[in-house]
Design a protein around this motif. Structure first.
Motif, mmCIF file in Angstrom:
data_model
loop_
_atom_site.group_PDB
_atom_site.id
_atom_site.type_symbol
_atom_site.label_atom_id
_atom_site.label_comp_id
_atom_site.label_asym_id
_atom_site.label_seq_id
_atom_site.Cartn_x
_atom_site.Cartn_y
_atom_site.Cartn_z
ATOM 1 N N THR A 153 4.464 10.461 -37.898
ATOM 2 C CA THR A 153 5.159 11.737 -37.751
ATOM 3 C C THR A 153 4.136 12.781 -37.341
ATOM 4 O OG1 THR A 153 6.722 11.117 -39.478
ATOM 5 C CG2 THR A 153 6.596 13.438 -38.924
ATOM 6 N N THR A 154 4.417 13.497 -36.256
ATOM 7 C CA THR A 154 3.509 14.531 -35.769
ATOM 8 C C THR A 154 4.274 15.827 -35.554
ATOM 9 O OG1 THR A 154 3.893 13.959 -33.452
ATOM 10 C CG2 THR A 154 2.070 12.848 -34.568
ATOM 11 N N ASN A 155 3.544 16.946 -35.602
ATOM 12 C CA ASN A 155 4.154 18.240 -35.284
ATOM 13 C C ASN A 155 4.333 18.350 -33.778
ATOM 14 O OD1 ASN A 155 4.121 19.038 -37.950
ATOM 15 N ND2 ASN A 155 2.130 20.040 -37.801
ATOM 16 N N ARG A 156 5.442 18.923 -33.342
ATOM 17 C CA ARG A 156 5.668 19.119 -31.906
ATOM 18 C C ARG A 156 4.766 20.215 -31.362
ATOM 19 N NH1 ARG A 156 11.519 17.643 -29.965
ATOM 20 N NH2 ARG A 156 12.075 16.196 -31.605
ATOM 21 N N SER A 157 4.554 21.234 -32.150
ATOM 22 C CA SER A 157 3.713 22.347 -31.731
ATOM 23 C C SER A 157 2.601 22.519 -32.754
ATOM 24 C CB SER A 157 4.551 23.622 -31.649
ATOM 25 O OG SER A 157 3.726 24.738 -31.407
ATOM 26 N N ASP A 202 6.511 26.490 -36.064
ATOM 27 C CA ASP A 202 7.605 25.557 -36.324
ATOM 28 C C ASP A 202 7.153 24.289 -37.037
ATOM 29 O OD1 ASP A 202 9.704 27.090 -35.428
ATOM 30 O OD2 ASP A 202 9.576 26.313 -33.382
ATOM 31 N N LYS A 203 6.826 24.444 -38.291
ATOM 32 C CA LYS A 203 6.426 23.296 -39.108
ATOM 33 C C LYS A 203 7.584 22.300 -39.258
ATOM 34 C CE LYS A 203 3.817 21.250 -42.245
ATOM 35 N NZ LYS A 203 2.611 20.575 -41.957
ATOM 36 N N SER A 225 9.683 21.434 -36.951
ATOM 37 C CA SER A 225 9.929 20.698 -35.711
ATOM 38 C C SER A 225 8.898 19.576 -35.584
ATOM 39 C CB SER A 225 9.823 21.656 -34.525
ATOM 40 O OG SER A 225 9.962 20.951 -33.326
ATOM 41 N N ARG A 226 9.361 18.352 -35.757
ATOM 42 C CA ARG A 226 8.450 17.204 -35.747
ATOM 43 C C ARG A 226 9.009 16.078 -34.891
ATOM 44 N NH1 ARG A 226 5.725 16.581 -41.583
ATOM 45 N NH2 ARG A 226 5.317 18.775 -41.930
ATOM 46 N N GLU A 227 8.103 15.194 -34.473
ATOM 47 C CA GLU A 227 8.499 13.986 -33.749
ATOM 48 C C GLU A 227 8.108 12.775 -34.581
ATOM 49 O OE1 GLU A 227 8.343 14.195 -29.081
ATOM 50 O OE2 GLU A 227 6.456 14.886 -29.928
ATOM 51 N N GLN A 228 8.938 11.752 -34.511
ATOM 52 C CA GLN A 228 8.648 10.528 -35.249
ATOM 53 C C GLN A 228 8.520 9.365 -34.278
ATOM 54 O OE1 GLN A 228 11.745 10.197 -38.179
ATOM 55 N NE2 GLN A 228 10.758 11.720 -39.508
#
Length: 124
Positions: free
Chosen positions: A59-63, A67-68, A70-73
């Protein structure tokens, strides 16, 4: 081009091939080539035996700054298979050494029941 399974060995009983790959389709095609080669030279094959896949989640932050929430998995799956070749003939080993390497599949040879293997050092 040097084959994927080049090694020096002294034959006593057999050896085991361990396969790892991100793509199970490409790995199964390559294992099919190995099995066909062994059968063509008169050898026996036990397997391929599927082993449990290793699944890793990221799991990583998008920015990086805002925007904590907002994440991508992401998910990474490593598929594994084992192939055992009991009592290989010299012709079988030479035919396996002539097989071309597949970049997506990692192959490791392991001694089984007293086979002494010396593999060349792999550059990674």
């Amino acid at each position: 081009m040097q084959g994927a399974l080049s090694c020096k060995y002294s034959r006593t009983t057999g050896f085991q091939l361990n396969f790892k790959s991100f793509s199970h389709r490409i790995m199964d095609q390559y294992i099919g080539q190995v099995v066909d080669t062994v059968h063509r030279t008169g050898g026996q094959v036990r397997g391929p035996i599927p082993l449990p896949s290793k699944i890793t989640h990221f799991t990583t932050n998008r920015s990086p700054h805002v925007d904590k929430k907002s994440r991508e998995q992401f998910k990474r799956v490593i598929h594994k298979r084992v192939l055992y070749i009991p009592d290989p003939s010299d012709q079988t080993v030479q035919a396996l050494q002539k097989l071309d390497e597949v970049a997506e599949v990692r192959v490791k040879m392991k001694e089984a029941d007293g086979v002494k293997l010396s593999l060349p050092e792999a550059a990674e």
